[in-house]
Motif scaffolding. Structure first.
Motif, PDB file in Angstrom:
ATOM      1  N   ARG A  67       0.929  -1.217  -0.137  1.00  0.00           N
ATOM      2  CA  ARG A  67      -0.066  -0.066   0.044  1.00  0.00           C
ATOM      3  C   ARG A  67       0.827   1.349   0.035  1.00  0.00           C
ATOM      4  NH1 ARG A  67      -2.815   2.454   4.292  1.00  0.00           N
ATOM      5  NH2 ARG A  67      -2.045   1.059   5.715  1.00  0.00           N
ATOM      6  N   HIS A  68       2.003   1.205   0.676  1.00  0.00           N
ATOM      7  CA  HIS A  68       2.932   2.289   0.780  1.00  0.00           C
ATOM      8  C   HIS A  68       3.946   2.440  -0.575  1.00  0.00           C
ATOM      9  CE1 HIS A  68       1.448   2.571   5.002  1.00  0.00           C
ATOM     10  NE2 HIS A  68       2.034   3.694   4.856  1.00  0.00           N
ATOM     11  N   HIS A  69       3.925   1.365  -1.349  1.00  0.00           N
ATOM     12  CA  HIS A  69       4.886   1.179  -2.318  1.00  0.00           C
ATOM     13  C   HIS A  69       4.727   2.620  -3.492  1.00  0.00           C
ATOM     14  CE1 HIS A  69       6.995  -0.111  -6.042  1.00  0.00           C
ATOM     15  NE2 HIS A  69       7.933  -1.063  -5.044  1.00  0.00           N
ATOM     16  N   PRO A  70       5.922   3.085  -3.747  1.00  0.00           N
ATOM     17  CA  PRO A  70       5.660   4.357  -4.623  1.00  0.00           C
ATOM     18  C   PRO A  70       4.918   4.090  -5.982  1.00  0.00           C
ATOM     19  CG  PRO A  70       8.120   3.723  -4.226  1.00  0.00           C
ATOM     20  CD  PRO A  70       7.280   2.863  -3.502  1.00  0.00           C
ATOM     21  N   TRP A  71       4.974   2.844  -6.368  1.00  0.00           N
ATOM     22  CA  TRP A  71       4.199   2.613  -7.555  1.00  0.00           C
ATOM     23  C   TRP A  71       2.625   2.688  -7.350  1.00  0.00           C
ATOM     24  CZ3 TRP A  71       0.768  -1.305  -9.615  1.00  0.00           C
ATOM     25  CH2 TRP A  71       0.536  -0.931 -11.216  1.00  0.00           C
ATOM     26  N   ILE A  72       2.379   2.222  -5.994  1.00  0.00           N
ATOM     27  CA  ILE A  72       0.848   2.125  -5.635  1.00  0.00           C
ATOM     28  C   ILE A  72       0.440   3.494  -5.627  1.00  0.00           C
ATOM     29  CG2 ILE A  72      -0.820   1.494  -3.927  1.00  0.00           C
ATOM     30  CD1 ILE A  72      -0.167  -0.893  -5.818  1.00  0.00           C
ATOM     31  N   VAL A  73       1.290   4.255  -4.976  1.00  0.00           N
ATOM     32  CA  VAL A  73       0.727   5.617  -4.628  1.00  0.00           C
ATOM     33  C   VAL A  73       1.039   6.611  -5.699  1.00  0.00           C
ATOM     34  CG1 VAL A  73       0.746   5.299  -2.078  1.00  0.00           C
ATOM     35  CG2 VAL A  73       2.797   6.399  -3.399  1.00  0.00           C
ATOM     36  N   ALA A  74       1.695   6.352  -6.699  1.00  0.00           N
ATOM     37  CA  ALA A  74       1.772   7.162  -7.854  1.00  0.00           C
ATOM     38  C   ALA A  74       0.725   7.874  -8.346  1.00  0.00           C
ATOM     39  CB  ALA A  74       2.656   6.532  -8.835  1.00  0.00           C
ATOM     40  N   ASN A  75       0.646   9.288  -8.698  1.00  0.00           N
ATOM     41  CA  ASN A  75      -0.466   9.717  -9.422  1.00  0.00           C
ATOM     42  C   ASN A  75      -1.650  10.091  -8.232  1.00  0.00           C
ATOM     43  OD1 ASN A  75       1.200   9.537 -11.417  1.00  0.00           O
ATOM     44  ND2 ASN A  75      -0.087   8.089 -12.422  1.00  0.00           N
ATOM     45  N   LEU A  76      -1.558   9.960  -7.079  1.00  0.00           N
ATOM     46  CA  LEU A  76      -2.444  10.094  -5.957  1.00  0.00           C
ATOM     47  C   LEU A  76      -2.625  11.626  -5.799  1.00  0.00           C
ATOM     48  CD1 LEU A  76      -2.562   7.241  -3.582  1.00  0.00           C
ATOM     49  CD2 LEU A  76      -4.391   7.957  -5.072  1.00  0.00           C
ATOM     50  N   ASP A  77      -3.532  12.351  -5.771  1.00  0.00           N
ATOM     51  CA  ASP A  77      -3.433  13.761  -5.285  1.00  0.00           C
ATOM     52  C   ASP A  77      -2.988  14.034  -4.012  1.00  0.00           C
ATOM     53  OD1 ASP A  77      -4.730  14.498  -7.786  1.00  0.00           O
ATOM     54  OD2 ASP A  77      -6.706  14.524  -6.703  1.00  0.00           O
ATOM     55  N   ASP A  78      -3.136  13.197  -3.118  1.00  0.00           N
ATOM     56  CA  ASP A  78      -2.459  13.252  -1.677  1.00  0.00           C
ATOM     57  C   ASP A  78      -2.217  12.113  -0.972  1.00  0.00           C
ATOM     58  OD1 ASP A  78      -1.890  13.911   1.100  1.00  0.00           O
ATOM     59  OD2 ASP A  78      -3.595  15.311   1.263  1.00  0.00           O
ATOM     60  N   ALA A  79      -1.089  11.622  -1.432  1.00  0.00           N
ATOM     61  CA  ALA A  79      -0.811  10.166  -1.058  1.00  0.00           C
ATOM     62  C   ALA A  79      -0.698  10.042   0.559  1.00  0.00           C
ATOM     63  CB  ALA A  79       0.524   9.682  -1.516  1.00  0.00           C
ATOM     64  N   ASP A  80      -0.200  11.056   1.310  1.00  0.00           N
ATOM     65  CA  ASP A  80      -0.418  10.854   2.701  1.00  0.00           C
ATOM     66  C   ASP A  80      -1.859  10.741   3.420  1.00  0.00           C
ATOM     67  OD1 ASP A  80       2.315  10.737   2.966  1.00  0.00           O
ATOM     68  OD2 ASP A  80       2.498  13.027   3.101  1.00  0.00           O
ATOM     69  N   HIS A  81      -2.751  11.450   2.709  1.00  0.00           N
ATOM     70  CA  HIS A  81      -4.108  11.543   3.156  1.00  0.00           C
ATOM     71  C   HIS A  81      -4.517  10.104   2.854  1.00  0.00           C
ATOM     72  CE1 HIS A  81      -8.000  12.873   4.222  1.00  0.00           C
ATOM     73  NE2 HIS A  81      -8.381  12.722   3.056  1.00  0.00           N
ATOM     74  N   TRP A  82      -4.446   9.737   1.557  1.00  0.00           N
ATOM     75  CA  TRP A  82      -4.980   8.431   1.367  1.00  0.00           C
ATOM     76  C   TRP A  82      -4.580   7.307   1.956  1.00  0.00           C
ATOM     77  CZ3 TRP A  82      -2.626   3.924  -0.893  1.00  0.00           C
ATOM     78  CH2 TRP A  82      -3.691   3.021  -1.506  1.00  0.00           C
TER      79      TRP A  82
END
Ligand SMILES: Nc1ncnc2c1ncn2[C@@H]1O[C@H](COP(=O)(O)OP(=O)(O)OP(=O)(O)O)[C@@H](O)[C@H]1O
Length: 577
Positions: free
Chosen positions: A352-367
């Protein structure tokens, strides 16, 4: 029916995990079959049955529409097995068969009841009438069906970004399941369904494992090969060959997630062989290769030959790989998901924290914060709940026992007989016939006894016909605290104050303290008590001994039986869907 595949337009932002209020799962103990007059289609309780969506090992899945709200649902129709009843073995082969619910189905229901998450297909209602040979699971309808990931030529049909979104959804659903102690055991694209908005939800818990209800140790249960061989983790393959070593645990789902990611990106699985046996020797010992490009948008990622195993290419001979960030990240994630050693494999939290998974999210930390499953309440499903997932005769017998004990205690226990008083409407104790009917009604209402005051508010259901003599019994389980039938026999036997209103007058007044000043006649009263006791016995007899209840069901609901072409098992007078 709308397109269940095809191109995937941009979708609305998915609801973060835990942001939705879980709807209670309804448990309906009474099946009513009738014809929907305007359309001539069959109805299962409030649902108008429409087209078949698919079928699996356990039965068919039909699209249906709620007659009042118009909401579409998927109805999974699961036949019960017919088995000889205990104690009737000696009666020989002609002894009637009793419908028995497959343990797997019970487990699937118990698990589904526990799973209220935006990325897990939601169970809405279980229609389980002990008189019916079928159980009806009312599921949230996944309008776009299975995730389509390859074309007829075996090329990937999803873009890399679409794949990322799908995997993101699956990771959330899967992490939630693991957090609840559930190992899915059959993660693969065919068990990932799209809803109308292209949100992906995990479905099919037919082989899932829930440690709290397993009768054997987790590892032994998980080691039993279930699911699809191409998605088997190395530890399962080795175990199948009698070689023990690596632990078998929830990491098998993480491996299957890696295989799924590979399938979506490349249009074929990472490990292939001509036979299952050969495959079991490839998965634990060989590395996977990478094609030159990934996704329908053909982003450069390879090619890369296997780095170990019989087809390995020495590193110095391998051509350099493309160095785009996308390619580097996806290769890293694949390597960590498809790590042979489960002890070293990436965890779902890390995925879930992997950079490929969180790529292109507006606010990865919030997500990441919003989707943390440890912030969600954990619920426990006991072994009793699995077996009480449905209204079975054992539970009914238990309730009868409780009721009989209560009646005995109430009527013959105290030295002083309770008063026979009139109720609020002025009615006195019922005649023996009406008391029998009321009693049977009460018993057929099943878990209504003692539950009425504990239920949370339920979704609005259409009113039932007043002429119906045997009402559908309903219970609901709250979002996280389950009041599964059979879970608490003591509760089933207790009469909650609010439930008295629904009881036959004689029972209601009998369970109240004696009215001061009333002068009952013990002589007049005794035969009535005896009669009531007989009535309880009669009702028990009806429910435990009568093997021909399906016929009764049919004649009550719809008249003549025709074919079972629709898979519902019971047919209404009008047989045209
Ligand atoms: N909630 C749903 N909404 C839409 N389609 C569904 C839903 N559930 C199942 N389906 C469709 O029905 C098909 C059969 O599903 P089902 O779960 O019965 O079969 P299965 O995946 O083979 O599982 P099993 O092995 O338990 O029989 C699936 O392939 C899927 O396309």
């Amino acid at each position: 029916m709308e397109d269940r595949g095809g191109a995937r337009p941009a979708r609305a932002a998915p609801a973060p995990a835990g942001s939705t209020t879980p709807a209670p799962v309804l448990e309906t103990n009474r099946l009513q079959l009738q014809t929907h007059a305007p359309s001539g289609r069959r109805m299962v309780n409030e649902y108008i049955i429409e087209d078949e969506i698919g079928h699996g090992v356990h039965g068919r899945v039909r699209l249906a529409r709620h007659a009042e709200t118009g909401e579409r649902v998927a109805v999974k129709i699961v036949p019960r097995e017919e088995r000889r009843k205990l104690g009737e073995r000696s009666a020989g082969p002609l002894a009637p068969l009793a419908p028995v619910t497959d343990e797997k189905v019970l487990r699937e229901i118990a698990i589904l009841k526990k799973c209220q998450h935006p990325n897990v297909v939601q169970l809405k209602e279980v229609i389980d009438d002990p008189q019916s040979r079928k159980i009806f699971l009312i599921l949230e309808y996944m309008a776009r069906g299975e995730v389509h990931w390859k074309d007829d030529a075996g090329r990937p049909t999803l873009t890399v970004e679409e794949t990322r979104r799908i995997i993101r959804d699956v990771v959330l659903g899967l992490e939630f399941l693991h957090h609840q102690g559930i190992v899915h055991r059959d993660i693969k694209p065919a068990n990932l369904l799209w809803d109308e908005d292209y949100n992906v939800k995990i479905s099919d818990f037919g082989v899932s494992h829930l440690s709290s209800v397993s009768t054997e140790n987790d590892e032994a249960a998980l080691a039993k090969t279930a699911g699809s061989p191409a998605f088997f983790a190395p530890e399962l393959c080795l175990c199948g060959q009698g070689k023990k070593g690596w632990p078998i645990n929830k990491a098998i789902d993480v491996w299957a997630l890696g295989v799924t990611l590979y399938c979506l990106l490349f249009g074929h699985p990472p490990f292939m062989a001509d036979t299952e046996y050969a495959l079991f020797n490839v998965i634990p010992f060989e590395d996977y290769a990478l094609p030159a490009t990934m996704g329908a948008d053909a982003i450069a990622v390879g090619p890369r030959a296997p780095r170990f195993g019989p087809h390995a290419v020495p590193e110095q001979d391998a051509s350099p790989l493309p160095t785009s960030r996308e390619a580097r990240l996806v290769r890293d994630l694949l390597d960590r998901l498809l790590e042979k050693n489960p002890n070293k494999r990436i965890t779902l939290k890390e995925v879930r924290h992997h950079p490929w998974i969180v790529a292109n999210l507006d606010d990865a930390d919030h997500w990441l914060q919003q989707t943390d499953p440890t912030q969600m309440p954990s619920v426990h499903v006991s072994r009793e709940e699995v077996h009480g997932a449905l209204t079975g005769l054992p539970r009914l017998r238990n309730q009868l026992k409780q009721l009989r004990r209560r009646l005995t205690e109430t009527f013959s226990g105290p030295r002083r007989a309770p008063s026979i008083t009139s109720d609020e409407s002025g009615a006195t104790s019922p005649s023996s016939t009406s008391s029998k009917q009321s009693l049977v009604r009460l018993l057929r209402g099943g878990s209504a006894l003692g539950r009425a005051t504990t239920l949370p508010s339920r979704p609005k259901m259409p009113a039932r016909s007043q002429s119906e003599t045997q009402p559908v019994g309903r219970t609901a389980s709250s979002g996280s605290l389950w009041l599964a039938p059979g879970m608490d026999d003591a509760r089933a036997g207790a009469v909650a104050p609010g439930a008295r209103a629904a009881m036959p007058n004689a029972l209601a007044s009998a369970s109240l303290p004696p009215t001061p000043g009333a002068q009952p006649s013990a002589v007049m009263y005794a035969p009535r008590l005896e009669r009531l006791r007989l009535d309880v016995d009669d009702a028990a007899q009806d429910w435990s001994e009568d093997d021909d209840l399906d016929e009764d069901l049919e004649s009550r609901s719809s008249g003549s039986r025709r074919s079972d072409a629709d898979g519902t098992g019971e047919c209404a007078a009008n047989d045209t869907p």
